[in-house]
Design a protein around this motif. Structure first.
Motif, PDB file in Angstrom:
ATOM      1  N   SER A   1      15.576  -1.323  13.193  1.00  0.00           N
ATOM      2  CA  SER A   1      14.578  -2.388  13.085  1.00  0.00           C
ATOM      3  C   SER A   1      15.226  -3.742  12.806  1.00  0.00           C
ATOM      4  O   SER A   1      16.090  -3.868  11.927  1.00  0.00           O
ATOM      5  CB  SER A   1      13.580  -2.052  11.981  1.00  0.00           C
ATOM      6  OG  SER A   1      12.627  -3.083  11.840  1.00  0.00           O
TER       7      SER A   1
ATOM      8  N   THR B   1      12.569  -7.006  16.962  1.00  0.00           N
ATOM      9  CA  THR B   1      11.802  -5.844  17.410  1.00  0.00           C
ATOM     10  C   THR B   1      10.599  -5.545  16.519  1.00  0.00           C
ATOM     11  O   THR B   1       9.814  -4.662  16.837  1.00  0.00           O
ATOM     12  CB  THR B   1      12.708  -4.601  17.438  1.00  0.00           C
ATOM     13  OG1 THR B   1      13.190  -4.326  16.117  1.00  0.00           O
ATOM     14  CG2 THR B   1      13.897  -4.822  18.355  1.00  0.00           C
ATOM     15  N   LEU B   2      10.455  -6.265  15.409  1.00  0.00           N
ATOM     16  CA  LEU B   2       9.399  -5.984  14.442  1.00  0.00           C
ATOM     17  C   LEU B   2       8.049  -6.474  14.956  1.00  0.00           C
ATOM     18  O   LEU B   2       7.919  -7.608  15.427  1.00  0.00           O
ATOM     19  CB  LEU B   2       9.722  -6.654  13.107  1.00  0.00           C
ATOM     20  CG  LEU B   2       8.924  -6.210  11.890  1.00  0.00           C
ATOM     21  CD1 LEU B   2       9.200  -4.754  11.557  1.00  0.00           C
ATOM     22  CD2 LEU B   2       9.268  -7.091  10.678  1.00  0.00           C
ATOM     23  N   ALA B   3       7.039  -5.600  14.885  1.00  0.00           N
ATOM     24  CA  ALA B   3       5.681  -5.965  15.300  1.00  0.00           C
ATOM     25  C   ALA B   3       4.992  -6.693  14.152  1.00  0.00           C
ATOM     26  O   ALA B   3       4.529  -6.083  13.188  1.00  0.00           O
ATOM     27  CB  ALA B   3       4.888  -4.715  15.683  1.00  0.00           C
ATOM     28  N   MET B   4       4.952  -8.020  14.249  1.00  0.00           N
ATOM     29  CA  MET B   4       4.404  -8.850  13.193  1.00  0.00           C
ATOM     30  C   MET B   4       3.966 -10.179  13.779  1.00  0.00           C
ATOM     31  O   MET B   4       4.496 -10.624  14.805  1.00  0.00           O
ATOM     32  CB  MET B   4       5.453  -9.069  12.083  1.00  0.00           C
ATOM     33  CG  MET B   4       4.984  -9.917  10.908  1.00  0.00           C
ATOM     34  SD  MET B   4       6.312 -10.196   9.702  1.00  0.00           S
ATOM     35  CE  MET B   4       6.443  -8.556   9.007  1.00  0.00           C
ATOM     36  N   GLU B   5       3.004 -10.832  13.115  1.00  0.00           N
ATOM     37  CA  GLU B   5       2.577 -12.137  13.582  1.00  0.00           C
ATOM     38  C   GLU B   5       3.764 -13.099  13.600  1.00  0.00           C
ATOM     39  O   GLU B   5       4.520 -13.166  12.633  1.00  0.00           O
ATOM     40  CB  GLU B   5       1.484 -12.695  12.668  1.00  0.00           C
ATOM     41  CG  GLU B   5       0.172 -11.941  12.720  1.00  0.00           C
ATOM     42  CD  GLU B   5       0.169 -10.725  11.809  1.00  0.00           C
ATOM     43  OE1 GLU B   5       1.247 -10.386  11.288  1.00  0.00           O
ATOM     44  OE2 GLU B   5      -0.899 -10.108  11.657  1.00  0.00           O
TER      45      GLU B   5
ATOM     46  N   LYS C   1       6.434 -13.846  10.535  1.00  0.00           N
ATOM     47  CA  LYS C   1       7.832 -13.468  10.718  1.00  0.00           C
ATOM     48  C   LYS C   1       8.756 -14.670  10.506  1.00  0.00           C
ATOM     49  O   LYS C   1       9.773 -14.577   9.823  1.00  0.00           O
ATOM     50  CB  LYS C   1       8.025 -12.887  12.120  1.00  0.00           C
ATOM     51  CG  LYS C   1       9.407 -12.328  12.380  1.00  0.00           C
ATOM     52  CD  LYS C   1       9.574 -11.911  13.833  1.00  0.00           C
ATOM     53  CE  LYS C   1       8.562 -10.866  14.237  1.00  0.00           C
ATOM     54  NZ  LYS C   1       8.818 -10.380  15.622  1.00  0.00           N
TER      55      LYS C   1
ATOM     56  N   THR D   1       2.202   1.350   8.519  1.00  0.00           N
ATOM     57  CA  THR D   1       1.856  -0.023   8.905  1.00  0.00           C
ATOM     58  C   THR D   1       3.083  -0.923   8.992  1.00  0.00           C
ATOM     59  O   THR D   1       2.937  -2.133   9.175  1.00  0.00           O
ATOM     60  CB  THR D   1       0.845  -0.630   7.917  1.00  0.00           C
ATOM     61  OG1 THR D   1       1.358  -0.515   6.584  1.00  0.00           O
ATOM     62  CG2 THR D   1      -0.494   0.077   8.026  1.00  0.00           C
ATOM     63  N   GLY D   2       4.280  -0.356   8.832  1.00  0.00           N
ATOM     64  CA  GLY D   2       5.493  -1.131   9.060  1.00  0.00           C
ATOM     65  C   GLY D   2       6.220  -1.612   7.825  1.00  0.00           C
ATOM     66  O   GLY D   2       7.117  -2.456   7.936  1.00  0.00           O
TER      67      GLY D   2
ATOM     68  N   SER E   1       9.872  -0.496   8.071  1.00  0.00           N
ATOM     69  CA  SER E   1      10.531  -1.242   9.150  1.00  0.00           C
ATOM     70  C   SER E   1      10.831  -2.673   8.717  1.00  0.00           C
ATOM     71  O   SER E   1      11.872  -3.240   9.093  1.00  0.00           O
ATOM     72  CB  SER E   1       9.648  -1.246  10.403  1.00  0.00           C
ATOM     73  OG  SER E   1       9.472   0.069  10.895  1.00  0.00           O
TER      74      SER E   1
END
Length: 343
Positions: A199, A203-207, A211, A247-248, A251
């Motif tokens: 991670s 690659t992190l799924a975040m706004e 971020k 929910t991450g 990560s």
């Protein structure tokens, strides 16, 4: 030639007289004093004469210092494997999980191995020692012995030790591998494992805005050493991660570690027995580290209250299922993420 022979004969005569006198004194003491008292007196005399006539001075660097880890000991652990040469009679080598098979093995220091170093014209010799405790719950005591000439003592303190700290820091900055540590309660020590989480912030799924905010905050933390020092605060940064499972959160922790190049120390404090245990666990983390405390709400009675809330909600949901548009997952996980840098 005759003068040299006469001088030698005088020296030999003086040595013979001193030896005879020492034997006479020992005989008298053996007759007048108990054997244990005689041995004690002669050991004191030996220690005094050896300390007076010896030209060596020894620094002892233990692994613990003032209820915490000795940073000089850790710096020596990092620095010494890089200078092991042909003069050493043994070497500890091995590969970890993150090693590339084609690269040379990594070096470490073996107990009782002697390592010699030359610095600014000084001849220095290191030895790592280990003392096993008599009680199982007491951790093993390790320490370095550094021997130098007495006249070099001040230069070792003022120049050599700071050089080791700087060199160890440079080695850490260039290191490609990270570790994640878990605390062994029985052995009272952190056990490392290779950290290879993929991670990253890319690659992190975040706004995107959030971020960018976190990355800027981390950069600001790295650059504000003088600010923390001026206001008299420890140089550290804390984050509270809150949310349901998957929910991450993990990560995000991995992305921060890969971005900062910090090792992770993860622990759940439910097994901490007292304040002394907690202090020992916290102070034994290393420089440039992330302290990850999982389920921080379980340390207090909040976890019991949370369980009661879950049970009440489940009962209510069973009775009035058709009136709820959706169900709420109350099984949240609280994590505390602390980044610390001690100088």
């Amino acid at each position: 030639m005759l003068k040299e022979l006469s001088s030698l004969s005088v020296i030999l005569s003086a040595y013979a007289s001193i030896s005879a006198m020492a034997m006479l004194i020992r005989t008298i003491l053996n007759e007048m004093l108990p054997e244990r008292m005689t041995n004690y007196i002669f050991s004191m005399i030996y220690d005094f004469t050896s300390a007076y006539f010896s030209s060596d001075f020894t620094f002892i660097i233990e692994d613990r210092w003032h209820a915490g880890d000795n940073q000089l000991f850790r710096a020596a652990e990092i620095y010494l494997p890089t200078i092991i040469g042909p003069s050493s009679d043994s070497l500890l080598v091995g590969f970890d999980e993150s090693s590339v098979p084609t690269t040379p093995p990594k070096r470490s220091i073996l107990v009782d191995c002697r390592i010699k170093d030359d610095f600014d014209g000084m001849r220095l010799e290191w030895t790592l020692s280990s003392i096993e405790p008599k009680k199982y719950y007491v951790p093993t005591k390790r320490f370095f012995s550094l021997t130098c000439n007495k006249r070099d003592r001040e230069r070792v303190e003022q120049r050599y030790f700071p050089y080791i700290n700087r060199t160890a820091q440079e080695i850490l900055n260039k290191s490609d591998s990270l570790s994640i540590y878990t605390y062994d309660q029985e052995c009272s020590m952190w056990e490392p494992t290779a950290f290879k989480h993929p991670s990253t912030f890319e690659t992190l799924a975040m706004e995107p805005q959030l971020k960018e905010f976190i990355m800027k905050d981390l950069d600001s933390f790295m650059e504000r050493n003088e600010f923390f020092e001026n206001v008299g605060r420890a140089w550290k940064r804390g984050y509270l991660l809150y949310g349901p499972p998957r929910t991450g959160k993990s990560s995000l922790v991995a992305a921060v570690a890969n971005y900062m190049r910090y090792n992770i120390y993860g622990h759940q404090f439910q097994g901490v027995r007292n304040d002394y245990d907690l202090r020992r666990i916290l102070t034994s983390t290393t420089n440039r580290s992330i302290l990850l405390i999982k389920d921080i709400d379980c340390i207090t009675t909040a976890s019991h209250d949370r369980t009661k809330v879950i049970e009440k909600c489940e009962v209510k949901e069973d009775k009035d299922e058709n009136k709820r548009p959706f169900s709420i997952n109350y099984r949240v996980i609280h994590s505390f993420l602390s980044l610390s840098w001690f100088d």
